[in-house]
Design an enzyme around this catalytic site. Sequence first.
Site, PDB file in Angstrom:
ATOM      1  N   LYS A 175     -18.372  13.672 -27.456  1.00  0.00           N
ATOM      2  CA  LYS A 175     -18.611  13.816 -26.009  1.00  0.00           C
ATOM      3  C   LYS A 175     -18.812  12.417 -25.432  1.00  0.00           C
ATOM      4  O   LYS A 175     -19.876  11.827 -25.555  1.00  0.00           O
ATOM      5  CB  LYS A 175     -19.857  14.674 -25.788  1.00  0.00           C
ATOM      6  CG  LYS A 175     -19.924  15.413 -24.483  1.00  0.00           C
ATOM      7  CD  LYS A 175     -20.156  14.701 -23.214  1.00  0.00           C
ATOM      8  CE  LYS A 175     -21.276  13.941 -22.738  1.00  0.00           C
ATOM      9  NZ  LYS A 175     -20.895  13.142 -21.536  1.00  0.00           N
ATOM     10  N   GLY A 228     -27.180   5.545 -25.824  1.00  0.00           N
ATOM     11  CA  GLY A 228     -27.325   5.677 -24.378  1.00  0.00           C
ATOM     12  C   GLY A 228     -28.702   5.216 -23.962  1.00  0.00           C
ATOM     13  O   GLY A 228     -29.338   4.404 -24.646  1.00  0.00           O
ATOM     14  N   SER A 229     -29.187   5.754 -22.861  1.00  0.00           N
ATOM     15  CA  SER A 229     -30.453   5.289 -22.305  1.00  0.00           C
ATOM     16  C   SER A 229     -31.640   5.819 -23.113  1.00  0.00           C
ATOM     17  O   SER A 229     -31.558   6.868 -23.759  1.00  0.00           O
ATOM     18  CB  SER A 229     -30.574   5.755 -20.857  1.00  0.00           C
ATOM     19  OG  SER A 229     -30.532   7.159 -20.820  1.00  0.00           O
ATOM     20  N   VAL A 232     -32.692   9.460 -21.920  1.00  0.00           N
ATOM     21  CA  VAL A 232     -31.930  10.591 -22.476  1.00  0.00           C
ATOM     22  C   VAL A 232     -32.155  10.670 -23.991  1.00  0.00           C
ATOM     23  O   VAL A 232     -32.323  11.761 -24.555  1.00  0.00           O
ATOM     24  CB  VAL A 232     -30.419  10.463 -22.133  1.00  0.00           C
ATOM     25  CG1 VAL A 232     -29.612  11.540 -22.841  1.00  0.00           C
ATOM     26  CG2 VAL A 232     -30.211  10.539 -20.624  1.00  0.00           C
ATOM     27  N   GLY A 233     -32.205   9.517 -24.636  1.00  0.00           N
ATOM     28  CA  GLY A 233     -32.407   9.499 -26.088  1.00  0.00           C
ATOM     29  C   GLY A 233     -33.716  10.144 -26.501  1.00  0.00           C
ATOM     30  O   GLY A 233     -33.800  10.840 -27.519  1.00  0.00           O
ATOM     31  N   GLU A 250     -29.480   5.115 -30.568  1.00  0.00           N
ATOM     32  CA  GLU A 250     -29.354   3.679 -30.233  1.00  0.00           C
ATOM     33  C   GLU A 250     -29.540   3.582 -28.730  1.00  0.00           C
ATOM     34  O   GLU A 250     -28.694   4.050 -27.967  1.00  0.00           O
ATOM     35  CB  GLU A 250     -27.956   3.169 -30.614  1.00  0.00           C
ATOM     36  CG  GLU A 250     -27.618   3.268 -32.085  1.00  0.00           C
ATOM     37  CD  GLU A 250     -28.404   2.300 -32.938  1.00  0.00           C
ATOM     38  OE1 GLU A 250     -28.956   1.330 -32.413  1.00  0.00           O
ATOM     39  OE2 GLU A 250     -28.481   2.546 -34.150  1.00  0.00           O
ATOM     40  N   CYS A 284     -26.153  -3.284 -23.723  1.00  0.00           N
ATOM     41  CA  CYS A 284     -27.485  -2.997 -24.258  1.00  0.00           C
ATOM     42  C   CYS A 284     -28.131  -4.273 -24.781  1.00  0.00           C
ATOM     43  O   CYS A 284     -29.343  -4.390 -24.836  1.00  0.00           O
ATOM     44  CB  CYS A 284     -27.398  -1.958 -25.355  1.00  0.00           C
ATOM     45  SG  CYS A 284     -26.190  -2.369 -26.592  1.00  0.00           S
TER      46      CYS A 284
END
Length: 500
Positions: A175, A228-229, A232-233, A250, A284
């Site tokens: 995704k 991702g952020s 959200v992680g 990550e 990042c």
Amino acid sequence: MSERFRLFIDGQWVESVSGEWFENRNPADRGDLVGLFAKGDARDVELAVVAAKRAYESWRLVPAPKRAEILQRAGRLLEERKEALARDMTCEMGKILDETRGDVQEAIDTAFYAAGEGRRLFGDTVPVELPDKMGFSIRCPVGVFAVVTPWNFPMAIPSWKIFPALICGNTVVFKPASDTPLSAVNFVRVLEEAGVPPGVVNLVTGGGGTVGTALLEHPHVRGISFTGSTEVGRAIGETAGRLLKRCSLELGGKNPQIVLEDADLDLAVDGAVWGGFGTTGQRCTATSRIIVHERALSAFTERFLERASKLRIGNGLDPATEMGPCVTEGQRDTVEHYVKIGLDEGATLLTGGERAIEGDLAKGWFYRPTIFTNVRPDMRIAREEIFGPVVSILRARSYEEAIAIANDSSYGLSSSIYTRDISRACRAIRDLEAGITYVNGPTIGAEVQLPFGGVKETGNGHREASHTVLDVFTEWKSVYIDFSGRLQRAQIDTHGVSGE
Ligand code: NAD
């Protein structure tokens, strides 16, 4: 009519069950529609996961060197198409061609590196306590992996996950971020042409809240690999904890570059410009805090300002461009919001701090390279990830204070120190709380053969790239073979027992 791009499920390019599509637009020119992409939902996820589960039963049995041959073909196809893939990437997310070529190159390097693991995947062979018995360990695949990725490295990051997942014998439902679905389609097309069997890699484009959630919670998904952020992680980590799924996260960064008083200042400025404004600060590992010794502060700041304010902003397809747009209007709004916060907090705006709207720039989400000085470590602009072309300069009175400021962060991804003093460089390697430390180089520039990831709230302790990524995508199995022909009892005290 714009080109339409479908989902890839069980070896077929198919429309979503809903029949809906979403737009992908060029951030350098919002009038340029890159394409329409199938909008997946939980029903498409179901089809993809079922296909991946079925395919797993045969893929796990394919010898790893044979799986490696497919990855080698994929690497060669990526090489052949590098320029076209890079151009597509620049059109959909804005970074300059040199950088999108680098992104594809990272995927090529990862393909060949992972293919090499097809003839390694080492375990241990060790002595055992009892006679006529042997013991060793082997790596086993996990099963179906959910791979969820961000937009800033649209091919490199999926490659860091999908190639190792495949070499280890897992199957994948991928995704990608909704801002970079074209690079995801391009990547999966390469895998398809390289000979990945149906169902082994599936692509479901669509929203994070719909496709992402359905995928991560699906009972047949055994592993999650997410980049991702941190926000959200954290939520994904909670889901994985509740459902006891293997999960690698990550996440964000607030990466410091330390410049000591003995540093080569031109070199440090080169690093700051590249680390702070490369990819429009949307890495990042981007340099977002520059911690400068007070004795170097004015000279460094003057030279950095001069270089940053001259950066050529524009469409990344133009070879003269040095910095592209923010990826979306929302991302530019975030940058604007943080600039206002910085001003309200009392930091001094040295340059930038506004949209770039002259001429064709008005068509895209451009923002000027922005530098704040007089930034205190407790200010939000020094603590929170902005993910845009905004760099804060902080003052330190000593090496110790510079390290303390660098470590005073909830994040710990990358870090860098500029000094000519080997002792202080080595101390910094030891003292900086980060997954990556560069000496006399910027905070960006990772290579695939070294572990990639961070400490603290940058992740949950895993590392991508290198052989360390294999620990994400395999389970260990310990094997004991007894060839004595009789029952031998381990951990039983046999002292004094004749015949043992
Ligand atoms: P994001 O967290 O908004 O989205 C990442 C992915 O998660 C996207 O595919 C998104 O659709 C999906 N997603 C969103 N909500 C979800 C949910 N509830 N459930 C499941 N999936 C969901 O991040 P982004 O804006 O795409 O990327 C920028 C962030 O990524 C930055 O914080 C950056 O630091 C981080 N990043 C980290 C690394 C690293 O290796 N540490 C590398 C690149 C980017």
